[in-house]
Design an enzyme around this catalytic site. Structure first.
Site, short mmCIF file in Angstrom:
data_model
loop_
_atom_site.label_atom_id
_atom_site.label_comp_id
_atom_site.label_asym_id
_atom_site.label_seq_id
_atom_site.Cartn_x
_atom_site.Cartn_y
_atom_site.Cartn_z
N HIS A 15 2.46 3.44 -9.23
CA HIS A 15 2.27 2.08 -9.50
C HIS A 15 3.43 1.60 -10.24
O HIS A 15 3.75 0.35 -9.98
CB HIS A 15 0.92 1.85 -10.29
CG HIS A 15 -0.33 2.13 -9.40
ND1 HIS A 15 -0.71 1.79 -8.01
CD2 HIS A 15 -1.28 3.03 -9.70
CE1 HIS A 15 -1.76 2.37 -7.68
NE2 HIS A 15 -2.23 2.99 -8.76
N LEU A 73 10.72 -20.27 -4.97
CA LEU A 73 9.84 -19.55 -4.20
C LEU A 73 8.37 -19.84 -5.15
O LEU A 73 8.31 -19.62 -6.30
CB LEU A 73 10.09 -18.22 -4.44
CG LEU A 73 9.16 -17.17 -3.82
CD1 LEU A 73 9.30 -16.92 -2.37
CD2 LEU A 73 9.63 -15.69 -4.42
N ASP A 109 0.75 -1.17 0.06
CA ASP A 109 0.03 0.01 0.13
C ASP A 109 0.90 1.21 0.02
O ASP A 109 1.98 1.34 0.47
CB ASP A 109 -0.88 -0.17 1.19
CG ASP A 109 -2.08 1.00 1.12
OD1 ASP A 109 -2.51 1.54 0.26
OD2 ASP A 109 -2.91 1.04 1.91
C1 IPE Z 1 -5.36 -2.64 0.03
O1 IPE Z 1 -5.28 -1.44 -0.51
C2 IPE Z 1 -5.57 -3.62 -1.48
C3 IPE Z 1 -4.02 -3.76 -2.20
C4 IPE Z 1 -2.91 -3.34 -1.76
C5 IPE Z 1 -4.11 -4.22 -3.33
P1 IPE Z 1 -6.20 -0.38 -0.49
O2 IPE Z 1 -5.40 1.02 -0.71
O3 IPE Z 1 -7.20 -0.73 -1.61
O4 IPE Z 1 -6.78 -0.46 0.89
P2 IPE Z 1 -7.96 0.52 1.58
O5 IPE Z 1 -8.95 1.06 0.59
O6 IPE Z 1 -7.04 1.60 2.11
O7 IPE Z 1 -8.35 -0.12 2.78
C1 IPE Z 2 -1.37 0.01 -3.36
O1 IPE Z 2 -1.30 1.63 -3.39
C2 IPE Z 2 -1.75 -0.33 -4.77
C3 IPE Z 2 -3.22 -0.78 -4.91
C4 IPE Z 2 -4.18 -0.99 -4.17
C5 IPE Z 2 -3.54 -1.15 -6.32
P1 IPE Z 2 -2.59 2.52 -3.41
O2 IPE Z 2 -2.88 2.94 -5.00
O3 IPE Z 2 -3.62 2.07 -2.55
O4 IPE Z 2 -1.82 4.00 -2.79
P2 IPE Z 2 -2.43 4.80 -1.76
O5 IPE Z 2 -2.95 4.07 -0.50
O6 IPE Z 2 -3.58 5.66 -2.46
O7 IPE Z 2 -1.36 5.69 -1.38
MG MG Z 3 -3.92 2.39 -0.63
#
Ligand code: IPE
Ligand code: IPE
Ligand code: MG
Length: 229
Positions: free
Chosen positions: A32, A126, A15
């Site tokens: 990303h 792995l 995240d």
């Molecule tokens: C969780 O992250 C999903 C992934 C890392 C793929 P999100 O950014 O979607 O989660 P929330 O919405 O903050 O809970």
């Molecule tokens: C995690 O990073 C990647 C996915 C959920 C695909 P985020 O896109 O959730 O990044 P934040 O939480 O907005 O910083």
């Molecule tokens: Mg996120």
């Protein structure tokens, strides 16, 4: 590090890509892309540390609620990463597994997944389990529906386990979440029953071998009791 203290399975909620990009005044998609680089570093670091199973939460069932532009960008990046990684997985003896529902993933993704999963099925290094279009509530519901379809009228925890996406996947001893959020976001609800959690403020694109080692050191200092004393 003693091998008996190395978790067999680590699962990571990757995240913070969006916030990483925002800090740098870049579009979210740049975050990303940087996150995809962190994925490669982490896979190599996990192999080096002697981890057998690595589950990476790449896209949740709830992530479809993001703007279409971001979803399209993520799917394109995923297809690109799968192409790049297919060859490397063979070279590095990595076995690819995927956890999640196929619908509504685009055919371009499904074809690549099927190809690489089949091509790496016999690899013995792995196991990289990609949680893609994954939701833990959906996984458990899917298991229960399978059991209902088989005619069962009473079920045990062992029955549910046997119908998870990968019954042979050991429960993760350690679950890591980056970016400072401290929640599961519908990840591995069944398998996390006795997992240790490690939360770090580090944003996913900045995650590397040093950060993985910190998580492992924290894990090693824990006393796991499993309800005992
Ligand atoms: C969780 O992250 C999903 C992934 C890392 C793929 P999100 O950014 O979607 O989660 P929330 O919405 O903050 O809970
Ligand atoms: C995690 O990073 C990647 C996915 C959920 C695909 P985020 O896109 O959730 O990044 P934040 O939480 O907005 O910083
Ligand atoms: Mg996120």
């Amino acid at each position: 590090m003693q091998s008996n203290q190395i978790p067999q399975h680590i699962a990571i909620i990757m995240d913070g890509n969006g916030r990483w990009a925002k800090q740098k005044h870049l579009p979210r998609l740049a975050g990303h892309h940087a996150g995809a680089k962190a994925v490669r570093r982490t896979i190599d670091a996990a192999r080096k540390a002697g981890i057998s199973f690595l589950t990476l939460y790449a896209f949740s069932t709830e992530n479809w609620s993001r703007p279409q532009e971001e979803i399209d960008g993520l799917m394109k990046l995923l297809a690109q990463s799968l192409d790049e990684y297919a060859k490397e997985a063979t070279e590095k003896n990595i076995r690819l597994w995927v956890s999640g529902e196929r619908e509504p993933l685009p055919p371009a993704i499904l074809e690549r997944i099927d190809k690489t999963v089949a091509a790496t099925a016999g690899n013995t290094g792995l196991t990289l389990n990609l949680a893609l279009n994954y939701g833990a509530q959906q996984e458990i519901t899917h298991a229960v529906n399978d059991l209902l379809a088989s005619g069962k009228t009473a079920i045990t925890p062992a029955d549910i386990r046997a119908h998870l996406y990968h019954p042979d996947l050991p429960d993760p001893e350690l679950i890591i979440r980056t970016s400072g959020e401290e929640r599961l976001s519908n990840f591995l609800l069944w398998q996390a029953a006795y997992s240790e959690f490690y939360f770090t403020p580090v944003l996913w694109p900045d995650f590397d071998e040093t950060e993985l080692q910190k998580a492992l050191a924290s894990f090693q200092a824990r006393q796991r009791r499993f309800g005992g004393i």
